[in-house]
Design an enzyme around this catalytic site. Structure first.
Site, short mmCIF file in Angstrom:
data_model
loop_
_atom_site.label_atom_id
_atom_site.label_comp_id
_atom_site.label_asym_id
_atom_site.label_seq_id
_atom_site.Cartn_x
_atom_site.Cartn_y
_atom_site.Cartn_z
N VAL A 47 -60.57 -19.48 148.90
CA VAL A 47 -60.05 -18.24 149.46
C VAL A 47 -60.75 -17.03 148.86
CG1 VAL A 47 -58.23 -17.96 147.71
CG2 VAL A 47 -57.86 -17.07 150.02
N LYS A 48 -61.34 -17.18 147.68
CA LYS A 48 -61.93 -16.04 146.98
C LYS A 48 -63.18 -15.49 147.68
CE LYS A 48 -59.12 -16.05 143.35
NZ LYS A 48 -58.28 -14.92 142.99
N ASP A 49 -63.76 -16.26 148.60
CA ASP A 49 -64.91 -15.74 149.34
C ASP A 49 -64.57 -14.44 150.05
OD1 ASP A 49 -66.12 -18.08 148.56
OD2 ASP A 49 -66.37 -18.90 150.57
#
Length: 457
Positions: A47-49
């Site tokens: 999700v950090k993308d």
């Protein structure tokens, strides 16, 4: 929310629009419909993308980084991966500071993507000069044309989820979502998604999975930042010993504490029951639903966000020896051999009955062990215990000049490797802190009371 394209100009354009998957076997005992927002479909597998790209694009817009510059970030690994993708496509250098509890796989992947890695100790305060926060801040001051996003306080973190993740969830559930569940670390995901969903329907419950050793739950409920809540824990990616500005407590309805053990076991269960190889925090997030299922009804639609892919945890959560060493695996039908399997190839540290006590103490300090078998020739004839040696040295400083034979206790019981763990425990008493396991190759290994406590807890 961006429309799906047939051909993308670069990898960064593939971020977002991740699938929603209904959970079936693992959710049979949950009265509600449970849907998983599976974020490992992002190109960096987490999700950090989303927020990594948002923070860099904001910095470019505001002139905080110029061509050829260096990105410096403190990260648990996943943000580093998102930043690595952005750095490669946009032509920046990347330096990541990580705590030493992060998996080796995460560090190896970041290095493979061209990042420079600085590994920092976990068990230091955030303001300590060696913490991964402080090291990143120092490097930012030392390196010209560098940008320190600091994901914890950077508004681009929550912005990314307000503008993409939240709208995707609303659309994918046709607005029927009643609960959103996610592990909370930097706070960007829960705050951005929570803000968007609350604007659409203020009755939607926003739940955050926290971990023991983190400050979130107590602060949310009492407004008190209690340093006594802070201690080292194993779970990666959730919980904090600081209060990131990205955690918007006003949109969060409830925090639930999840144990390291439950998070790890449920992560493995998700793989076996749903075919989802996920990261550690996914198990914690799903465990929160289990712990809160008494509040759910058949009409509820619960969306749980799974942060990242399990390939970054194969040496930890998905490794039986790692799990067993921490007492996380079910000990039903476990044997003495299971307790030592992960390190049975190491040599047993012993003391000779003829050596000086001071020499034996140095050996225990060198190997950081508390119990040592004593040998004469090939026979086990006694034992040494650090707490008893400590009392002895305090009362008689000259005891270090005595031979081990003069001060040793009784020899440890010797058991077979196939003995049941609970039976092994019966050999442990106030007078006896360990047992020796006889292995098939004729060698012996030691099992201490701490090993058994960990296995049975």
């Amino acid at each position: 929310m961006r429309p799906v394209k047939k051909i993308y100009d670069n990898l960064l354009e593939t971020i977002g629009n991740t699938p929603m998957v209904k959970l079936n076997k693992i959710a049979e005992d949950i009265p509600a419909t449970v849907l998983a927002k599976v974020e490992y479909f992002n190109p960096g597998h987490s999700v950090k993308d989303r927020m990594a790209l948002q923070m860099i694009e904001n910095a470019e817009r505001d002139g905080l980084i110029k061509p050829g510059g260096t990105i410096i970030e403190c990260t648990s690994g996943n943000t580093g991966m998102g930043l690595a993708l952005a750095a490669i496509v946009k032509g920046y250098k990347l330096i990541c500071t990580l705590s030493d509890k992060q998996s080796k796989e995460k560090m190896d992947i970041l290095r493979a993507m061209g990042a420079e890695i600085h590994v920092c100790p976990t068990n230091v305060a955030a303001e300590h000069p060696d913490s991964y926060y402080s090291v990143a801040e120092r490097l930012n001051k030392e390196i010209p044309n560098s940008f320190y996003p600091f994901q914890y306080d950077n508004p681009g973190n929550a912005q990314a989820h307000y503008e993409s993740t939240g709208p995707e969830i609303w659309e994918q559930t046709d607005g029927k979502i009643t609960h959103f569940v996610v592990g909370v670390g930097t706070g960007g995901t829960i705050s951005g998604v929570g803000k968007y969903l609350k604007e659409k329907n203020p009755n939607i419950k926003i739940w955050g999975a926290d971990t023991y050793g983190s400050v979130f739950k107590k602060y949310h409920e009492t407004g008190e930042f209690d340093e006594n809540e802070i201690y080292s824990y194993i779970t990666e990616g959730i919980g904090e010993d600081i209060l990131p500005k990205n955690v918007d407590f006003s949109v969060i309805d409830h925090f639930e504490k999840i144990t390291d053990k439950d998070g790890a076991l449920v992560t493995r269960e998700l793989a076996k029951k749903e075919g989802m190889l996920l990261g550690y925090s996914a198990g914690s997030a799903y465990q929160m639903i289990r712990q809160m299922k008494h509040t759910l009804t058949k009409d509820d639609v619960v969306v749980v966000l799974f942060h990242d892919h399990g390939s970054r945890y194969v040496g930890k959560v998905f490794n039986d020896d790692w799990m067993r060493d921490r007492g996380f695996l079910n000990t039903e039908n476990s044997t003495a051999l299971d307790l030592v399997k992960g390190h049975k190839d190491l040599n047993l540290i012993t003391a000779k009955s003829s050596e000086l006590v001071s020499h034996a103490i140095l050996k225990m300090q060198r190997y950081q062990i508390s119990q040592v078998p004593v040998m004469e020739g090939d026979e086990f004839v006694g034992s040494l215990d650090d707490s008893k040696l400590f009392q002895m040295i305090i009362s008689d400083p000259s005891a270090g000049d005595k031979t081990v034979r003069e001060v040793m206790g009784k020899p440890y019981p010797i058991i077979e490797s196939n003995e049941d763990v609970k039976k092994v425990a019966s050999h442990i008493s106030k007078e006896n802190d360990a047992v020796l396991v006889k292995l098939e190759d004729g060698k012996h290994h030691i099992i201490t009371k701490h090993d058994i406590i960990g296995a049975l807890s």
